[in-house]
Design an enzyme around this catalytic site. Structure first.
Site, PDB file in Angstrom:
ATOM      1  N   SER A 128       0.795  -1.206   0.000  1.00 27.31           N
ATOM      2  CA  SER A 128       0.000   0.000   0.000  1.00 27.31           C
ATOM      3  C   SER A 128       0.839   1.272   0.000  1.00 27.31           C
ATOM      4  O   SER A 128       0.343   2.343  -0.293  1.00 27.31           O
ATOM      5  CB  SER A 128      -0.933   0.000   1.222  1.00 27.31           C
TER       6      SER A 128
ATOM      7  N   LYS B  88       0.387   4.089   6.370  1.00 28.67           N
ATOM      8  CA  LYS B  88      -0.340   5.026   5.508  1.00 28.67           C
ATOM      9  C   LYS B  88       0.212   6.421   5.713  1.00 28.67           C
ATOM     10  O   LYS B  88       0.892   6.705   6.684  1.00 28.67           O
ATOM     11  CB  LYS B  88      -1.828   5.030   5.880  1.00 28.67           C
TER      12      LYS B  88
END
Lengths: 210, 210
Positions: free
Chosen positions: A133, A169
């Site tokens: 990610s 993230k």
DNA sequence: ATGTATATTGAAAATGTGTTCAGTGTCAAG
DNA sequence: CTTGACACTGAACACATTTTCAATATACAT
């Protein structure tokens, strides 16, 4: 420290390169050959200059007996930065309330604080990245991220606990808006403000074994 | 690895001690003197044994030209993993024939050998990456790569000296073909076999400060 | 112009250094 | 008892390597 002339600079460079590549110092003749001098004395002059200027020191009469003392580096092997021991947690068990559970570590790594970019007193830890990610930020599956607990600023990469799993993230916070998390991979959606947003810490460094 | 006799172990120990203390290897006669031998040949025998058993390698005919191929241990395991101190040779000056920056190290980093993926006795060093040619391998501008001298295998990422500049490329070698270097970035061309291909070492790990 | 540092050549002296040949003695294994 | 690995002595050889003496030439500051 006095400046070196171009030639002296080259000589010093060759000496160090030779040492790095061969693990022992070059002889005067090897230096001579490398630069195409027709006399060993050309080298001698430069070595004397380097020694006089304090870049190297030598043991008279002994072959390949250099010491590079360029006081820029090398000299203080002792006064080096502090090395800290960081535990590596694989995937964090849900409910990592306040830190260190030694038993859960799948490994440890040791690195100096400057390179890692963390402070000694904070309890830093490391995570093995799983998933892609954050590929857009150059963080790949299998990389180790060093995380330091703290409050993130806009744009920081954070380790966040979502759905009982820790993911990496980017933390986004615009004025007068609730913060949200963004994956750095076009295939992943942005994550809108989660109710239970637990920020474990801010990523400070990435280490990858090749 | 074959076992060493007591004497051989002592000899190897002295060689390494001398190197750590003096920064260059001992001559055969220095070893002789240290052990009180009355013949250089006593040393010769042990060196041959050490070389035969694979602990060291030497360059025939050259003074103080040792390489320690295998470390017999001896190093005290302080704490957990061993931490080594790695010099960072910074941005290599472009157009420099020998490719070494003046002062030598522009910094240092310390990391445990397991995480870095290097061996203690090899002289690892680090380079600050400049340019984007390895972006496809997740190595970006400003990253620090830890490099260990050695012979590359097909697919290894290597620090290579081309045109007086050190660059990071992937080392490709197919059977019966000369090796070539490949950049991991579509914008960069493949580099065909260079005549003057100097491999400085193999990239073992990447460290990036965020 | 004069001196000082740099950069180089050329030749030779003085050791440093690795290497080889020929032995001696010990100790454990076959 | 013999063989073979190990640990050495002693002397000599051949280069490798550092070092010194003697010069030339250029650049640069005084």
């Amino acid at each position: 420290m006095k400046d070196l002339t171009t030639r002296q600079h080259e000589i010093l460079g060759f000496i160090q390169l030779h040492f790095r590549q061969e693990n022992f110092w070059p002889s005067i003749r090897e230096i001579q050959t490398h630069f195409g001098f027709r006399s060993t004395n050309a080298v001698m002059g430069h070595l004397r200059a380097l020694e006089r200027k304090g870049y190297i020191s030598r043991v008279a009469g002994q072959a390949r007996a250099f010491r590079v003392t360029y006081d820029d580096g090398e000299t203080p092997p002792e006064g080096s930065a502090e090395v800290i021991d960081i535990p590596i947690y694989g995937h964090i068990a849900a409910g990592y309330p306040d830190g260190v559970e030694t038993g859960g570590a799948i490994g440890r790594l040791q690195i100096d604080v400057d390179t890692a970019g963390v402070r000694r007193n904070r309890r830093a830890f490391a995570l093995k990245v799983r998933g892609e990610s954050m590929i857009g930020a150059g963080i790949f599956d299998g990389d180790i991220v060093i995380v330091e607990p703290g409050l993130p600023k806009h744009g920081d990469i954070v380790a966040a606990l979502i759905d009982g799993e820790t993911t990496l993230k980017r933390f986004m916070q615009k004025p007068n808006h609730p913060p949200y998390l963004k994956a750095e991979n076009p295939d992943y959606p942005e994550l809108n403000p989660v109710s239970e947003l637990v920020i474990q810490g801010i990523a400070k460094a990435v280490v990858r074994s090749l």
